[in-house]
Design a protein around this motif. Structure first.
Motif, PDB file in Angstrom:
ATOM      1  N   VAL A 136       0.956  -1.280   0.125  1.00 31.86           N
ATOM      2  CA  VAL A 136       0.102  -0.011  -0.107  1.00 31.86           C
ATOM      3  C   VAL A 136       0.974   1.204   0.066  1.00 31.86           C
ATOM      4  CG1 VAL A 136      -1.948  -1.132   0.943  1.00 31.86           C
ATOM      5  CG2 VAL A 136      -0.255   0.144   2.481  1.00 31.86           C
ATOM      6  N   SER A 137       2.202   1.103   0.258  1.00 35.56           N
ATOM      7  CA  SER A 137       3.066   2.344   0.328  1.00 35.56           C
ATOM      8  C   SER A 137       4.359   1.978   0.135  1.00 35.56           C
ATOM      9  CB  SER A 137       2.625   3.362   1.457  1.00 35.56           C
ATOM     10  OG  SER A 137       3.558   4.421   1.357  1.00 35.56           O
ATOM     11  N   VAL A 138       5.146   2.707  -0.635  1.00 38.60           N
ATOM     12  CA  VAL A 138       6.730   2.723  -0.683  1.00 38.60           C
ATOM     13  C   VAL A 138       7.635   3.930  -0.439  1.00 38.60           C
ATOM     14  CG1 VAL A 138       8.640   1.778  -1.958  1.00 38.60           C
ATOM     15  CG2 VAL A 138       6.509   0.732  -2.196  1.00 38.60           C
ATOM     16  N   TYR A 139       8.220   3.910   0.527  1.00 36.71           N
ATOM     17  CA  TYR A 139       9.025   5.140   0.801  1.00 36.71           C
ATOM     18  C   TYR A 139      10.403   4.752   0.487  1.00 36.71           C
ATOM     19  CZ  TYR A 139      11.880   8.456   3.486  1.00 36.71           C
ATOM     20  OH  TYR A 139      12.925   9.407   3.910  1.00 36.71           O
ATOM     21  N   ARG A 140      11.017   5.943  -0.115  1.00 38.03           N
ATOM     22  CA  ARG A 140      12.480   5.447  -0.463  1.00 38.03           C
ATOM     23  C   ARG A 140      13.485   6.584   0.329  1.00 38.03           C
ATOM     24  NH1 ARG A 140       9.397   4.089  -4.847  1.00 38.03           N
ATOM     25  NH2 ARG A 140       9.903   2.001  -5.622  1.00 38.03           N
ATOM     26  N   LYS A 141      14.452   6.033   1.126  1.00 36.10           N
ATOM     27  CA  LYS A 141      14.909   6.876   1.953  1.00 36.10           C
ATOM     28  C   LYS A 141      15.570   8.262   1.409  1.00 36.10           C
ATOM     29  CE  LYS A 141      18.736   6.277   5.489  1.00 36.10           C
ATOM     30  NZ  LYS A 141      19.604   5.329   5.850  1.00 36.10           N
ATOM     31  N   ILE A 168       8.397  13.014  -0.183  1.00 38.17           N
ATOM     32  CA  ILE A 168       7.714  12.718   1.295  1.00 38.17           C
ATOM     33  C   ILE A 168       6.576  11.788   0.958  1.00 38.17           C
ATOM     34  CG2 ILE A 168       7.028  13.366   3.405  1.00 38.17           C
ATOM     35  CD1 ILE A 168       8.959  15.702   3.149  1.00 38.17           C
ATOM     36  N   VAL A 169       6.410  10.641   1.478  1.00 39.68           N
ATOM     37  CA  VAL A 169       5.426   9.980   1.319  1.00 39.68           C
ATOM     38  C   VAL A 169       4.036  10.103   2.073  1.00 39.68           C
ATOM     39  CG1 VAL A 169       4.201   7.343   1.172  1.00 39.68           C
ATOM     40  CG2 VAL A 169       6.474   8.020  -0.018  1.00 39.68           C
ATOM     41  N   GLU A 170       2.928  10.218   1.775  1.00 41.17           N
ATOM     42  CA  GLU A 170       1.785  10.572   2.540  1.00 41.17           C
ATOM     43  C   GLU A 170       1.557   9.374   3.688  1.00 41.17           C
ATOM     44  OE1 GLU A 170      -0.742  13.029   2.439  1.00 41.17           O
ATOM     45  OE2 GLU A 170       0.901  13.913   0.930  1.00 41.17           O
ATOM     46  N   PRO A 171       1.408  10.036   4.869  1.00 34.16           N
ATOM     47  CA  PRO A 171       1.080   8.871   5.933  1.00 34.16           C
ATOM     48  C   PRO A 171       0.180   7.965   5.422  1.00 34.16           C
ATOM     49  CG  PRO A 171       1.085  10.918   6.889  1.00 34.16           C
ATOM     50  CD  PRO A 171       1.045  11.306   5.344  1.00 34.16           C
ATOM     51  N   VAL A 172       0.131   6.550   6.173  1.00 31.50           N
ATOM     52  CA  VAL A 172      -0.541   5.360   5.597  1.00 31.50           C
ATOM     53  C   VAL A 172      -1.542   5.283   6.641  1.00 31.50           C
ATOM     54  CG1 VAL A 172      -0.530   3.187   4.896  1.00 31.50           C
ATOM     55  CG2 VAL A 172       1.415   4.742   4.302  1.00 31.50           C
ATOM     56  N   GLN A 173      -2.950   5.075   6.094  1.00 25.85           N
ATOM     57  CA  GLN A 173      -3.999   4.687   7.124  1.00 25.85           C
ATOM     58  C   GLN A 173      -3.830   2.988   7.345  1.00 25.85           C
ATOM     59  OE1 GLN A 173      -6.552   6.613   8.557  1.00 25.85           O
ATOM     60  NE2 GLN A 173      -6.092   4.773  10.251  1.00 25.85           N
ATOM     61  N   THR A 174      -3.344   2.695   8.721  1.00 24.96           N
ATOM     62  CA  THR A 174      -3.435   1.606   9.251  1.00 24.96           C
ATOM     63  C   THR A 174      -4.394   1.040  10.380  1.00 24.96           C
ATOM     64  OG1 THR A 174      -1.747   1.844  10.768  1.00 24.96           O
ATOM     65  CG2 THR A 174      -0.763   1.681   8.515  1.00 24.96           C
ATOM     66  N   LEU A 196       5.442  15.252   8.124  1.00 21.15           N
ATOM     67  CA  LEU A 196       4.494  14.127   8.238  1.00 21.15           C
ATOM     68  C   LEU A 196       3.356  14.317   9.315  1.00 21.15           C
ATOM     69  CD1 LEU A 196       7.356  11.250   8.056  1.00 21.15           C
ATOM     70  CD2 LEU A 196       5.456  11.648   6.417  1.00 21.15           C
ATOM     71  N   ARG A 197       3.825  14.925  10.543  1.00 17.84           N
ATOM     72  CA  ARG A 197       2.860  15.485  11.469  1.00 17.84           C
ATOM     73  C   ARG A 197       1.703  16.340  10.839  1.00 17.84           C
ATOM     74  NH1 ARG A 197       1.236  17.633  16.522  1.00 17.84           N
ATOM     75  NH2 ARG A 197      -0.735  18.331  15.712  1.00 17.84           N
ATOM     76  N   LYS A 199       0.827  16.428   7.870  1.00 13.54           N
ATOM     77  CA  LYS A 199       0.156  15.578   7.156  1.00 13.54           C
ATOM     78  C   LYS A 199      -0.874  14.588   7.719  1.00 13.54           C
ATOM     79  CE  LYS A 199       3.652  15.581   3.318  1.00 13.54           C
ATOM     80  NZ  LYS A 199       2.689  15.969   1.825  1.00 13.54           N
ATOM     81  N   GLY A 200      -0.714  14.673   8.944  1.00 19.34           N
ATOM     82  CA  GLY A 200      -1.855  13.820   9.614  1.00 19.34           C
ATOM     83  C   GLY A 200      -1.335  12.669  10.362  1.00 19.34           C
ATOM     84  N   ALA A 201       0.023  12.504  10.381  1.00 16.02           N
ATOM     85  CA  ALA A 201       0.649  11.322  11.024  1.00 16.02           C
ATOM     86  C   ALA A 201       0.332  11.137  12.457  1.00 16.02           C
ATOM     87  CB  ALA A 201       2.214  10.996  10.735  1.00 16.02           C
ATOM     88  N   SER A 202      -0.165  10.090  12.743  1.00 17.50           N
ATOM     89  CA  SER A 202      -0.191   9.755  14.403  1.00 17.50           C
ATOM     90  C   SER A 202       0.989   9.247  14.963  1.00 17.50           C
ATOM     91  CB  SER A 202      -1.594   8.985  14.757  1.00 17.50           C
ATOM     92  OG  SER A 202      -2.449   9.563  14.230  1.00 17.50           O
ATOM     93  N   ILE A 203       1.660   8.180  14.037  1.00 16.54           N
ATOM     94  CA  ILE A 203       2.742   7.571  14.514  1.00 16.54           C
ATOM     95  C   ILE A 203       3.884   7.737  13.492  1.00 16.54           C
ATOM     96  CG2 ILE A 203       3.894   5.301  14.370  1.00 16.54           C
ATOM     97  CD1 ILE A 203       1.000   4.234  15.318  1.00 16.54           C
ATOM     98  N   LEU A 204       5.163   7.902  13.935  1.00 18.26           N
ATOM     99  CA  LEU A 204       6.367   8.181  13.211  1.00 18.26           C
ATOM    100  C   LEU A 204       7.291   7.024  13.307  1.00 18.26           C
ATOM    101  CD1 LEU A 204       7.464  11.828  14.324  1.00 18.26           C
ATOM    102  CD2 LEU A 204       5.849  11.203  12.273  1.00 18.26           C
ATOM    103  N   THR A 205       7.957   6.579  12.095  1.00 18.34           N
ATOM    104  CA  THR A 205       8.489   5.107  12.159  1.00 18.34           C
ATOM    105  C   THR A 205      10.005   5.412  11.873  1.00 18.34           C
ATOM    106  OG1 THR A 205       7.795   4.783  10.017  1.00 18.34           O
ATOM    107  CG2 THR A 205       6.381   3.837  11.991  1.00 18.34           C
ATOM    108  N   PHE A 206      10.770   5.003  12.284  1.00 15.92           N
ATOM    109  CA  PHE A 206      12.294   4.896  12.167  1.00 15.92           C
ATOM    110  C   PHE A 206      12.941   3.623  12.249  1.00 15.92           C
ATOM    111  CE2 PHE A 206      10.989   9.083  13.850  1.00 15.92           C
ATOM    112  CZ  PHE A 206      11.477   9.867  12.713  1.00 15.92           C
TER     113      PHE A 206
END
Length: 469
Positions: A136-141, A168-174, A196-197, A199-206
């Protein structure tokens, strides 16, 4: 009948403090820690065991570290082991997700590509797979780790073989909320997290493979900082231990809540502890995010009058542009528009049926949907979804009426393709479908015309949700 057809400026600014209303819901997730090597089959078996364990513990989603596919011993081996996104390893991941009905965050996958000179290169990809087994989504570093500290035996130049991402990839609804995607070294660049925040992100992933040296010094403090300043959960799945003779990763897989509290972590690397795989289980509480953001609305407190950092995405222009937009024979001032993409623009409405009633139109004047190209249609409705999400957030709504009056007989009064977005709340009309009658009549009701300064003020506030300033 809904009596308050449009917001006064004062009431609009008040509702901007209300974030998307969720029930106090929790979602269980798993976060994996592992020691990848150049043995792809062995690494895959580790991933399978982690997914199996997460499924047994009722997780809805599992987050895996950077390079969970492999960590090579040298540059040429890295290229030899890489695959395309339709290769056999990805198919294994897709099958895992489908089999266990589990969302997967593949934190770092080596995608083989060729540059303009036909030279073999790699993309470092963060891939989200849903529980149906679909990507559903692919982000490239974006940010590549080029660091040389000879006295500490650190000599890593990612850019030798990896192509940096371009967007920057749109946050993904999970199942656990809107997830913003990043990878490892991106952690050191706070602008990405803020965007990302916004754009609506509730979670940031690293997902990461932090070195031992940098991990000891900066890992936890950076993760907690990103959580605190953006009021997001931060999930950081980590590589751990000795991958080969040249490479050691710090470990300390971690989850931080939006107040900056570490709510779960795994061990850091020690020479006395052999490589190991581990799974961290935590609950993500979406209600906690809402409470913290309402109590301390830091996003609204940014000093736009003092400093600006403007994101210019593909097809996106600065909100400070003096450009105006044609809406059939009318002119929409840039001050009344709050988002512009390659083929569409969104703007405030002179006559509102409900609070937050806004419009998205094609940039090119076209009377009917059928007059738009496939790219224009795609851009239009992707923009609609993006705007809908923000309008529901701003107005504390959990539903929207999305309407296109495509042609005169359908009620179209302005011969230019446009979409109405109307945030909805329970009981806003005596009968839910009365909104369509109101929509059909609203263009003829001069009593609800809004003053231009109110529309400009509304656009200025909304623009903050789409542009970092």
């Amino acid at each position: 009948m809904y009596t308050q057809r449009f917001l006064t400026l004062k009431s609009f600014l008040s509702t901007s403090r209300i974030y998307y209303s969720r029930k106090m819901s929790k979602c269980t997730i798993g976060v994996g820690q592992m020691t990848s090597t150049n043995n792809k089959e062995e690494n895959l078996n580790v991933v399978k065991r982690l997914v199996q364990e997460a499924a047994d513990k009722k997780a809805k989603m599992i987050f895996l570290p950077e390079a969970c596919d492999y960590l090579a011993t040298h540059r040429e081996e890295a290229k030899t082991l890489a695959e395309q996104l339709n290769g056999p390893l990805i198919k294994e991941y897709l099958n895992l997700a489908k089999t266990f009905k589990m969302w997967l965050s593949i934190g770092g996958f080596h995608e083989i590509v060729k540059d303009k000179n036909d030279t073999v290169k790699l993309n470092n990809c963060h891939i989200i797979i849903n529980d149906q087994g679909n990507i559903v989504s692919v982000y490239r570093k974006l940010h590549l780790f080029d660091v040389s500290i000879p006295e500490r035996n650190i000599n890593l130049k990612e850019s030798d073989d990896v192509v940096p991402g371009k967007e920057i990839v749109e946050p993904v609804q999970t199942p656990c909320g809107l997830v913003g995607l990043a990878i490892c070294y991106d952690l050191r660049f706070p602008e990405l997290s803020v965007l990302l925040r916004k754009k609506g992100a509730s979670i940031l992933t690293f997902p990461s493979a932090f070195t031992q040296l940098t991990g000891q010094a900066h890992w936890e403090v950076l993760l907690r900082a990103r959580a605190i300043e953006n009021q997001c959960y931060v999930i950081a799945a980590a590589q751990y231990g000795n991958h080969n003779k040249k490479r050691v990763s710090f470990g300390q897989t971690m989850v931080v809540d939006p107040w900056g509290k570490v709510i779960g972590e795994l061990k850091t690397y020690s020479e006395n502890v052999p490589k190991d795989e581990e799974l961290l289980m935590v609950d993500i509480d979406l209600g906690l995010i809402d409470k913290i953001r309402m109590d301390m609305p830091v996003l609204e407190h940014r000093r736009d009058d003092i400093y600006k950092i403007i994101q210019l995405e593909k097809g996106l222009i600065s909100p400070d542009s003096q450009e105006s937009f044609s809406f059939a024979q009318k002119t929409i001032l840039s001050s009344q528009a709050f988002l512009c993409t390659q083929h569409s623009f969104a703007f405030t409405n002179i006559r509102c049926v409900v609070p937050g009633h806004v419009l998205v139109a094609s940039k090119r004047i076209a009377k009917r949907l059928e007059d738009l190209s496939a790219d224009e249609i795609s851009d239009l409705f992707q923009t609609v979804v993006k705007v809908q999400r923000v309008m529901e957030t701003v107005h504390g709504a959990n539903s929207s009426t999305i309407c296109v009056q495509d042609g005169k007989c359908a009620g179209q009064t302005v011969p230019h393709v446009h979409v109405h977005i109307l945030p909805r709340k329970s009981g806003d009309f005596d009968r839910n479908d009365d909104i369509y009658q109101e929509l059909a009549n609203h263009d003829r009701d001069d009593s609800i015309i809004r003053p231009p300064e109110e529309m400009v003020e509304e656009a200025t506030l909304l623009r903050k949700y789409f542009y970092l300033k």
